[in-house]
Design an enzyme around this catalytic site. Structure first.
Site, short mmCIF file in Angstrom:
data_model
loop_
_atom_site.label_atom_id
_atom_site.label_comp_id
_atom_site.label_asym_id
_atom_site.label_seq_id
_atom_site.Cartn_x
_atom_site.Cartn_y
_atom_site.Cartn_z
N LYS A 151 -28.75 0.95 22.15
CA LYS A 151 -29.20 2.30 22.46
C LYS A 151 -29.17 2.47 23.98
O LYS A 151 -29.82 1.72 24.72
CB LYS A 151 -30.61 2.49 21.91
CG LYS A 151 -31.01 3.91 21.66
CD LYS A 151 -32.33 3.92 20.90
CE LYS A 151 -32.83 5.31 20.63
NZ LYS A 151 -34.21 5.31 20.14
C1 E4P Z 1 -35.12 8.37 19.06
O1 E4P Z 1 -34.44 7.46 18.64
C2 E4P Z 1 -36.47 8.24 19.58
O2 E4P Z 1 -36.94 6.94 19.33
C3 E4P Z 1 -37.47 9.14 18.93
O3 E4P Z 1 -36.95 9.84 17.82
C4 E4P Z 1 -38.33 9.91 19.85
O4 E4P Z 1 -39.26 10.63 19.09
P1 E4P Z 1 -40.60 11.25 19.71
O5 E4P Z 1 -40.22 12.49 20.44
O6 E4P Z 1 -41.44 11.57 18.50
O7 E4P Z 1 -41.19 10.22 20.61
#
Ligand code: E4P
Length: 218
Positions: free
Chosen positions: A87
């Protein structure tokens, strides 16, 4: 549509896996911190434990923000397990790294995407997944689902194979709308997945069925 769970909690991942609908996991540094997972070796062990629960892709996020650092971290992360997807944040060096990884068959998830232009760039660099954060856009009075729609249209126009991974999903309506638009994947908390189960008429209907059955089977 594939269902990923957005957590580093082994318990929630196991619960979603046991439900039989889980296709993968996404994590991020905040989610790892929430579980108290720190230190290189502990982080690697935790990713390995996640890979052993789920039969699907597991996104592991790099911390570095410079090209060399991202490459070094990503190459280490993919050694943990074949299921690991690196990522990478949507920054200039991140795009360069995604291109580098895609040329070497290393799968990537381009994260922190908030505009269609960013998603176009991620696809051109060869990202495996692009993660538009719909909940965080909604939080600032901007239509997160419209972004998913725009990216779908752009990717379909040119046949980009980058999968749209709708992220920052907060509730069941986000999941349903993403499915209607044609997002390839959604990632959200266990609560949003379980909320899909709920309908008051199901509960009322089941209670009545059981009551009627009991009347003649005392
Ligand atoms: C994406 O992969 C992130 O980990 C995540 O979806 C962020 O979500 P949040 O806005 O609820 O922290």
């Amino acid at each position: 549509m594939k269902f990923f769970i957005d957590t580093a909690s082994l318990k929630d991942i196991q619960d979603a896996q046991d439900l039989g609908v889980l296709d993968g996991v996404t994590t991020n540094p905040s989610l790892m911190a929430k579980e108290g997972i720190g230190g290189e070796e502990n982080v690697k062990k935790h990713y390995k434990a996640i890979c052993e629960i789920v039969d699907g892709d597991v996104s592991a996020e790099v911390i570095s923000t410079d090209f060399e650092g991202i490459i070094k971290e990503g190459e280490e992360l993919v050694k943990i397990d074949d299921q690991i997807v690196v990522k990478v944040p949507m920054i200039k060096d991140g795009i360069k790294a995604i291109k580098y990884f895609s040329e070497r068959g290393i799968r990537t998830n381009c994260t922190l995407v908030f505009s269609a232009g960013q998603a176009l760039l991620a696809a051109k660099a060869g990202a495996t997944y692009v993660s538009p954060f719909i909940g965080r856009l909604d939080d600032i009075s901007t239509d997160g689902l419209q972004l998913i729609q725009d990216i779908r249209e752009i990717y379909d126009n040119y046949g980009y194979t980058t999968e749209i991974l709708a992220a920052s999903v907060r509730h069941p309506m986000h999941i349903l709308e993403c499915a209607k638009i044609g997002a390839d994947v959604m990632t959200g908390p266990l609560s949003a997945i379980l909320a899909l189960l709920k309908h008051p008429l199901t509960d009322i209907g089941l209670a009545k069925f059981l009551e009627d059955h009991a009347k003649v089977n005392a």
